[in-house]
Design an enzyme around this catalytic site. Structure first.
Site, PDB file in Angstrom:
ATOM      1  N   GLY A   1       0.824  -1.204   0.000  1.00  0.00           N
ATOM      2  CA  GLY A   1       0.000   0.000   0.000  1.00  0.00           C
ATOM      3  C   GLY A   1       0.855   1.250   0.000  1.00  0.00           C
ATOM      4  O   GLY A   1       2.083   1.183   0.046  1.00  0.00           O
ATOM      5  N   ASN A   2       0.222   2.398   0.006  1.00  0.00           N
ATOM      6  CA  ASN A   2       0.947   3.656  -0.076  1.00  0.00           C
ATOM      7  C   ASN A   2       1.715   3.995   1.196  1.00  0.00           C
ATOM      8  O   ASN A   2       2.674   4.768   1.142  1.00  0.00           O
ATOM      9  CB  ASN A   2      -0.028   4.788  -0.399  1.00  0.00           C
ATOM     10  CG  ASN A   2      -0.567   4.683  -1.814  1.00  0.00           C
ATOM     11  OD1 ASN A   2       0.160   4.840  -2.770  1.00  0.00           O
ATOM     12  ND2 ASN A   2      -1.862   4.388  -1.934  1.00  0.00           N
TER      13      ASN A   2
ATOM     14  N   ASP B   1      -6.456  -3.938  -3.878  1.00  0.00           N
ATOM     15  CA  ASP B   1      -6.691  -4.067  -2.439  1.00  0.00           C
ATOM     16  C   ASP B   1      -8.180  -4.072  -2.119  1.00  0.00           C
ATOM     17  O   ASP B   1      -8.637  -4.865  -1.279  1.00  0.00           O
ATOM     18  CB  ASP B   1      -5.979  -2.949  -1.674  1.00  0.00           C
ATOM     19  CG  ASP B   1      -6.360  -1.549  -2.156  1.00  0.00           C
ATOM     20  OD1 ASP B   1      -6.872  -1.411  -3.290  1.00  0.00           O
ATOM     21  OD2 ASP B   1      -6.144  -0.591  -1.394  1.00  0.00           O
TER      22      ASP B   1
ATOM     23  N   ASN C   1       2.455   1.335   3.824  1.00  0.00           N
ATOM     24  CA  ASN C   1       3.238   0.171   4.250  1.00  0.00           C
ATOM     25  C   ASN C   1       3.097  -0.988   3.282  1.00  0.00           C
ATOM     26  O   ASN C   1       2.093  -1.101   2.578  1.00  0.00           O
ATOM     27  CB  ASN C   1       2.781  -0.317   5.636  1.00  0.00           C
ATOM     28  CG  ASN C   1       3.048   0.672   6.732  1.00  0.00           C
ATOM     29  OD1 ASN C   1       4.158   0.792   7.228  1.00  0.00           O
ATOM     30  ND2 ASN C   1       2.013   1.407   7.122  1.00  0.00           N
TER      31      ASN C   1
ATOM     32  N   THR D   1      -2.933  22.254  21.939  1.00  0.00           N
ATOM     33  CA  THR D   1      -2.914  22.081  20.482  1.00  0.00           C
ATOM     34  C   THR D   1      -3.013  20.610  20.089  1.00  0.00           C
ATOM     35  O   THR D   1      -3.779  20.253  19.184  1.00  0.00           O
ATOM     36  CB  THR D   1      -1.632  22.685  19.881  1.00  0.00           C
ATOM     37  OG1 THR D   1      -1.586  24.072  20.209  1.00  0.00           O
ATOM     38  CG2 THR D   1      -1.621  22.529  18.369  1.00  0.00           C
TER      39      THR D   1
END
Length: 257
Positions: A8-9, A111, A11, A186
């Site tokens: 995948g992008n 996928d 992992n 934050t």
């Protein structure tokens, strides 16, 4: 042992399925980077094999799904050189032997097709798959196994990175669920905005999809981040982080000769 590889992008996931126990027993993740090399994969997997007492000759079959063309050759070289096994690559030409179908086989990611195959095999009826990956995807399947459509939005990590990269003072934060929808600093404010926001997004999207379909569907969540949004646990009939790996295995076995 069966080895499923899902590139995948974010992992490349190596999942190991034990035939005797009929279960996924090991998982190794290697970050998908622009400078990824064959040597790096070999080093990482060699160490992983030693730590988990896996011998290369235990692996009988290998299935491979990829949405990152640049890593295909490297992964296939690793399988041939290190494991000494041929690789079955999932692609549009391999779908004709499956119980599920799509009108646009060349457009749907392998996928997603793996997810659909595994999900339909589990339930055998209408299902919606929610995949928490680099992109957050919703895939709807009919009772007869036809893919009805896909919905794609930025994933959780993608959203957090976008805030950090496109602002001067907002940091990159961990995806940990805050105690309140209102942050007092934050970090908590970003976590609250992303995680409570995506909880609402998923609920709203599922409501819209189900309303449009007009019939009830089983809902499966998958992907590495599928367990982070615990506020959604009652919305899913099943959470299965190995769904893509199982789909790779099923498609490979359906085509293996």
């Amino acid at each position: 042992m069966f080895l499923s590889i899902d590139a995948g992008n974010s992992n490349i996931v190596f999942g190991f399925y034990q035939e005797e126990s009929q279960s996924w027993v090991h998982e190794c993740r290697i970050e998908t980077t622009p400078d990824l090399s064959l040597l790096h994969i070999e080093k990482q997997l060699h160490l992983f094999f030693l730590e988990n007492e896996i011998k290369p000759d235990q692996i009988q079959r290998i299935g491979f799904s990829s949405v990152v063309p640049d890593v295909n050759l490297i992964v296939e070289q690793f399988c041939r050189h290190y494991l000494g096994k041929p690789v079955f690559r999932v692609n549009a030409k391999r779908y004709k032997n499956l119980r599920v179908s799509t009108k646009n086989p060349n457009e749907i990611g392998s996928d997603l097709m793996c997810n659909v195959t595994a999900a339909y095999e589990k339930f055998g009826k209408s299902v919606i798959i929610v995949d928490f990956g680099t992109a957050l995807t919703f895939t709807a399947v009919s009772d007869n196994g036809e893919i009805l459509g896909v919905n794609i939005v930025p994933g959780l990590h993608t959203a957090v990175k976008a805030l950090s990269m496109n602002t001067a003072k907002l940091p990159l934060v961990k995806l940990e669920f805050p105690k309140s929808a209102l942050g007092t600093n934050t970090t908590e404010s970003i976590q609250a905005g992303i995680l409570y926001g995506y909880t609402g997004l998923v609920k709203g999207m599922l409501q819209a999809i189900e309303g449009e379909l007009g019939f009830p569907s089983k809902i499966i969540a998958t992907g590495g981040l599928s367990s982070i949004l615990h506020t959604l646990k009652d919305r899913f009939d099943l959470v299965d982080r190995n769904l893509t790996l199982e789909g790779i295995r099923l498609i490979t076995l359906a085509n293996w000769k």
